[in-house]
Write a protein that holds these residues in place. Structure first.
Motif, PDB file in Angstrom:
ATOM      1  N   MET A   1       0.802  -1.249  -0.149  1.00 12.34           N
ATOM      2  CA  MET A   1       0.007  -0.071   0.099  1.00 12.34           C
ATOM      3  C   MET A   1       0.707   1.373  -0.103  1.00 12.34           C
ATOM      4  O   MET A   1       0.680   2.200  -0.878  1.00 12.34           O
ATOM      5  CB  MET A   1      -0.910  -0.068   1.354  1.00 12.34           C
ATOM      6  N   SER A   2       1.942   1.227   0.748  1.00 13.54           N
ATOM      7  CA  SER A   2       2.663   2.285   1.094  1.00 13.54           C
ATOM      8  C   SER A   2       3.296   2.761  -0.195  1.00 13.54           C
ATOM      9  O   SER A   2       3.320   4.005  -0.518  1.00 13.54           O
ATOM     10  CB  SER A   2       3.690   2.341   1.845  1.00 13.54           C
ATOM     11  N   ALA A   3       3.894   1.612  -1.048  1.00 12.82           N
ATOM     12  CA  ALA A   3       4.527   1.874  -2.343  1.00 12.82           C
ATOM     13  C   ALA A   3       3.679   2.417  -3.506  1.00 12.82           C
ATOM     14  O   ALA A   3       3.843   3.462  -4.281  1.00 12.82           O
ATOM     15  CB  ALA A   3       5.342   0.794  -2.987  1.00 12.82           C
ATOM     16  N   ALA A   4       2.447   2.089  -3.527  1.00 12.05           N
ATOM     17  CA  ALA A   4       1.254   2.396  -4.350  1.00 12.05           C
ATOM     18  C   ALA A   4       0.904   3.921  -4.298  1.00 12.05           C
ATOM     19  O   ALA A   4       0.674   4.642  -4.912  1.00 12.05           O
ATOM     20  CB  ALA A   4       0.032   1.544  -4.095  1.00 12.05           C
ATOM     21  N   ARG A   5       0.813   4.403  -2.845  1.00  7.98           N
ATOM     22  CA  ARG A   5       0.575   5.603  -2.423  1.00  7.98           C
ATOM     23  C   ARG A   5       1.572   6.543  -2.765  1.00  7.98           C
ATOM     24  O   ARG A   5       1.452   7.468  -3.111  1.00  7.98           O
ATOM     25  CB  ARG A   5       0.355   5.798  -0.976  1.00  7.98           C
ATOM     26  N   ASP A   6       2.853   6.301  -2.590  1.00  7.75           N
ATOM     27  CA  ASP A   6       3.860   7.145  -2.886  1.00  7.75           C
ATOM     28  C   ASP A   6       4.100   7.307  -4.456  1.00  7.75           C
ATOM     29  O   ASP A   6       4.377   8.510  -4.854  1.00  7.75           O
ATOM     30  CB  ASP A   6       5.321   6.488  -2.518  1.00  7.75           C
ATOM     31  N   VAL A   7       3.878   6.323  -5.314  1.00  5.14           N
ATOM     32  CA  VAL A   7       3.870   6.577  -6.536  1.00  5.14           C
ATOM     33  C   VAL A   7       2.725   7.505  -6.938  1.00  5.14           C
ATOM     34  O   VAL A   7       2.810   8.460  -7.933  1.00  5.14           O
ATOM     35  CB  VAL A   7       3.582   5.065  -7.449  1.00  5.14           C
ATOM     36  N   ALA A   8       1.324   7.303  -6.437  1.00  6.27           N
ATOM     37  CA  ALA A   8       0.162   8.357  -6.709  1.00  6.27           C
ATOM     38  C   ALA A   8       0.561   9.560  -6.211  1.00  6.27           C
ATOM     39  O   ALA A   8       0.414  10.600  -7.051  1.00  6.27           O
ATOM     40  CB  ALA A   8      -1.042   7.596  -5.960  1.00  6.27           C
ATOM     41  N   TYR A   9       1.210  10.054  -5.174  1.00  7.38           N
ATOM     42  CA  TYR A   9       1.524  11.217  -4.656  1.00  7.38           C
ATOM     43  C   TYR A   9       2.652  11.692  -5.729  1.00  7.38           C
ATOM     44  O   TYR A   9       2.563  13.048  -6.016  1.00  7.38           O
ATOM     45  CB  TYR A   9       1.905  10.997  -3.227  1.00  7.38           C
ATOM     46  N   THR A  10       3.634  10.998  -6.044  1.00  7.32           N
ATOM     47  CA  THR A  10       4.498  11.518  -7.058  1.00  7.32           C
ATOM     48  C   THR A  10       3.921  12.167  -8.163  1.00  7.32           C
ATOM     49  O   THR A  10       4.161  13.319  -8.717  1.00  7.32           O
ATOM     50  CB  THR A  10       5.599  10.650  -7.253  1.00  7.32           C
ATOM     51  N   VAL A  11       3.211  11.440  -8.735  1.00  8.91           N
ATOM     52  CA  VAL A  11       2.373  11.738 -10.120  1.00  8.91           C
ATOM     53  C   VAL A  11       1.326  13.146  -9.676  1.00  8.91           C
ATOM     54  O   VAL A  11       1.272  13.940 -10.335  1.00  8.91           O
ATOM     55  CB  VAL A  11       1.480  10.661 -10.639  1.00  8.91           C
ATOM     56  N   ILE A  12       0.574  13.043  -8.723  1.00 12.91           N
ATOM     57  CA  ILE A  12      -0.255  14.141  -8.466  1.00 12.91           C
ATOM     58  C   ILE A  12       0.396  15.338  -8.129  1.00 12.91           C
ATOM     59  O   ILE A  12       0.011  16.207  -8.550  1.00 12.91           O
ATOM     60  CB  ILE A  12      -1.298  13.619  -6.962  1.00 12.91           C
ATOM     61  N   ARG A  13       1.688  15.236  -7.400  1.00 19.25           N
ATOM     62  CA  ARG A  13       2.272  16.504  -7.263  1.00 19.25           C
ATOM     63  C   ARG A  13       2.855  16.926  -8.310  1.00 19.25           C
ATOM     64  O   ARG A  13       3.042  18.188  -8.570  1.00 19.25           O
ATOM     65  CB  ARG A  13       3.558  16.035  -6.166  1.00 19.25           C
ATOM     66  N   ALA A  14       3.409  16.203  -9.303  1.00 17.77           N
ATOM     67  CA  ALA A  14       4.089  16.587 -10.582  1.00 17.77           C
ATOM     68  C   ALA A  14       3.017  17.231 -11.302  1.00 17.77           C
ATOM     69  O   ALA A  14       3.113  18.410 -12.094  1.00 17.77           O
ATOM     70  CB  ALA A  14       4.597  15.487 -11.366  1.00 17.77           C
ATOM     71  N   VAL A  15       1.783  16.717 -11.362  1.00 17.63           N
ATOM     72  CA  VAL A  15       0.539  17.388 -12.271  1.00 17.63           C
ATOM     73  C   VAL A  15       0.235  18.779 -11.403  1.00 17.63           C
ATOM     74  O   VAL A  15       0.089  19.701 -12.597  1.00 17.63           O
ATOM     75  CB  VAL A  15      -0.740  16.457 -12.078  1.00 17.63           C
ATOM     76  N   GLY A  16       0.142  18.930 -10.441  1.00 13.39           N
ATOM     77  CA  GLY A  16      -0.059  20.101  -9.804  1.00 13.39           C
ATOM     78  C   GLY A  16       1.050  21.148  -9.938  1.00 13.39           C
ATOM     79  O   GLY A  16       0.871  22.537 -10.274  1.00 13.39           O
ATOM     80  N   GLU A  17       2.205  20.792  -9.753  1.00 12.70           N
ATOM     81  CA  GLU A  17       3.509  21.731  -9.657  1.00 12.70           C
ATOM     82  C   GLU A  17       4.262  21.963 -10.846  1.00 12.70           C
ATOM     83  O   GLU A  17       4.774  23.097 -11.411  1.00 12.70           O
ATOM     84  CB  GLU A  17       4.709  21.144  -8.599  1.00 12.70           C
ATOM     85  N   ASP A  18       4.121  20.834 -11.939  1.00 11.98           N
ATOM     86  CA  ASP A  18       5.096  21.045 -13.146  1.00 11.98           C
ATOM     87  C   ASP A  18       3.962  21.090 -14.047  1.00 11.98           C
ATOM     88  O   ASP A  18       4.599  20.715 -15.402  1.00 11.98           O
ATOM     89  CB  ASP A  18       5.981  19.773 -13.185  1.00 11.98           C
TER      90      ASP A  18
END
Length: 451
Positions: A1-18
């Motif tokens: 679960m933790s690894a899946a959540r980290d991947v999701a957060y990385t993508v969501i953050r990149a969408v918002g920030e970059d």
């Protein structure tokens, strides 16, 4: 679960920030993380589910935090959005969703932010999704705002959809359309005609004769194994390309142009059709990096497709092509199922600039048609300004020199199953596909012929 959540957060953050595109970044992050099949599926759901409902989750977070989301650190806000999605729309246990999200906040924003995140998420967990939706709907100032928070679409998009549906006499289908936009689409593939083969045991798509869906297995493996002869492609996109090639019988030696070709899915279909009918296809794309995608997309087709890198408004030429595809840059409101973040990126102010560009591209394409030539004007948007408005302006410019073919009739002749494109309130020949009615992107297709 933790690894899946980290991947999701990385993508969501990149969408918002970059301003990253989730559909391009997520596959790379999944490959880098080497997740199991189950965790990859979870990461995908967390990513798209969160991006799809950002507007709804922000309204909930503001209530739970008693402050505007504009006052919350962006990295923390993205984590809260992801945590809220887990709490309200997944089967992740509440304690695990809260604990892991707070841990994530500590890693990205420091320990001082964890108390705030913990308090907000615990308040969110006190109610289920329907209770929160009722609360934020009660706080809305209009019916459209209530629809906006419940269905996670900006108000201006809801109004644009209502007008587009009303033009067909289908305004009562608005809620079905909004709900369809929030449902994850099934993966549809295309076998390039005469080049690729539909695998045995696959489910044929109802409308496109080259489309199919896998009964199981990894679509990427099928695509890689085909060398590009099979590709992931929405059924509406397949039909848009086939509408141009099958509108009228093809004469050997015809010259075709794909004016705005990237990323190249429709170009590949055109190339395969060109091989079968001894036609010549050229492609154009302004961006060098996107032009490379077009070259890759046609690599499996045994035909040379020259790809130029020019402004389509000046590239087309005059009176030389028999068929031209103008798959115009647009708001992309028709593909919100597959690109959920697009709904939060676009604004009404973007529309006039896009319609000006679309009008100039279509005008250039018509000027480049030989007598009797056809242009397919395609947008992945049902917005009336981008569709009917642009075509009306170009028809005014060319007058009797330009006539409409019945795109509905053409697509109905192409489709395997009966394709209901009836539009009682629309007197044009446009074919408008819809997610809630056809299971495709909301692709708008016009066929115009130069007399």
């Amino acid at each position: 679960m933790s690894a899946a959540r980290d991947v999701a957060y990385t993508v969501i953050r990149a969408v918002g920030e970059d301003d990253a595109y989730a559909n391009l970044l997520l596959p790379r992050e999944l490959e880098r993380a080497r997740l199991t099949t189950a965790d990859a599926a979870l990461a995908t759901e967390l990513t798209y589910g969160t991006l799809r409902r950002i507007g709804t989750y922000d309204a909930i977070i503001e209530m739970a935090a008693s402050r505007s989301t504009a006052e919350i650190d962006a990295a923390v806000l993205d984590a809260l959005r992801l945590g809220t999605h887990q709490l309200l729309a997944t089967r992740v246990p509440s304690h695990a969703a809260v604990h892991e999200t707070v841990d994530l906040v500590g890693r990205v924003a420091g320990r001082r932010a964890t108390g705030f995140a913990n308090a907000v998420l615990r308040r969110v967990s006190e109610r289920d999704e329907e209770e929160w939706l009722t609360r934020i709907e009660d706080a809305a100032r209009s019916d459209d705002e209530r629809l906006s928070v419940r269905y996670a679409h900006p108000v201006w998009i809801i109004r644009a959809f209502r007008r587009a549906l009303a033009a067909e006499g289908r305004e009562d289908e608005l809620l079905e359309l909004l709900a369809a936009d929030n449902a994850a689409p099934t993966v549809t593939l295309a076998a390039l005609p005469g080049v690729g083969e539909i695998p045995e045991g696959s489910e044929r798509t109802p409308y496109s004769p080259i489309g199919f869906r896998l009964a199981g297995g990894d679509p990427d493996r099928i695509v890689r194994g085909s060398g590009g002869a099979v590709r992931v492609q929405d059924e509406g996109s397949q039909l848009a390309a086939l509408a141009l090639t099958r509108a009228l019988p093809i004469r050997a030696g015809e010259r075709w142009l794909d004016l705005c070709a990237a990323p190249g899915g429709k170009t590949a279909v055109l190339a395969a059709e060109a091989v079968a009918h001894e036609a010549h296809l050229e492609a154009n794309e302004l961006s060098a990096s996107r032009a490379r995608l077009v070259r890759q997309s046609v690599a499996a087709v045994p035909i040379e497709v020259p790809v130029s890198e020019e402004d389509g408004r000046t590239r087309a030429g005059r009176g030389v092509y028999d068929r031209i595809l103008v798959d115009a840059p647009c708001t992309g409101l028709g593909a919100l199922r597959r690109r959920p973040e697009a709904r939060w990126r676009k604004a009404p102010a973007d529309v006039p600039e896009l319609t000006q560009l679309q009008t100039e591209l279509l005008t250039a394409a018509v000027a480049a048609l030989a007598p009797g030539g056809i242009v397919a004007y395609v947008t992945c948007s049902p917005h009336l300004a981008e569709t009917a408005g642009v075509v009306a302006e170009v028809q005014r410019h060319f007058g009797a020199e330009l006539t409409q073919l019945d795109a509905r009739e053409v697509l109905s002749s192409v489709a395997g199953d009966a394709l209901d494109l009836s539009a009682p309130g629309d007197g044009s020949g446009r074919a408008q596909l819809w997610p809630h009615r056809h299971g495709t992107d909301a692709m708008s297709i016009w066929l115009l012929r130069r007399s």
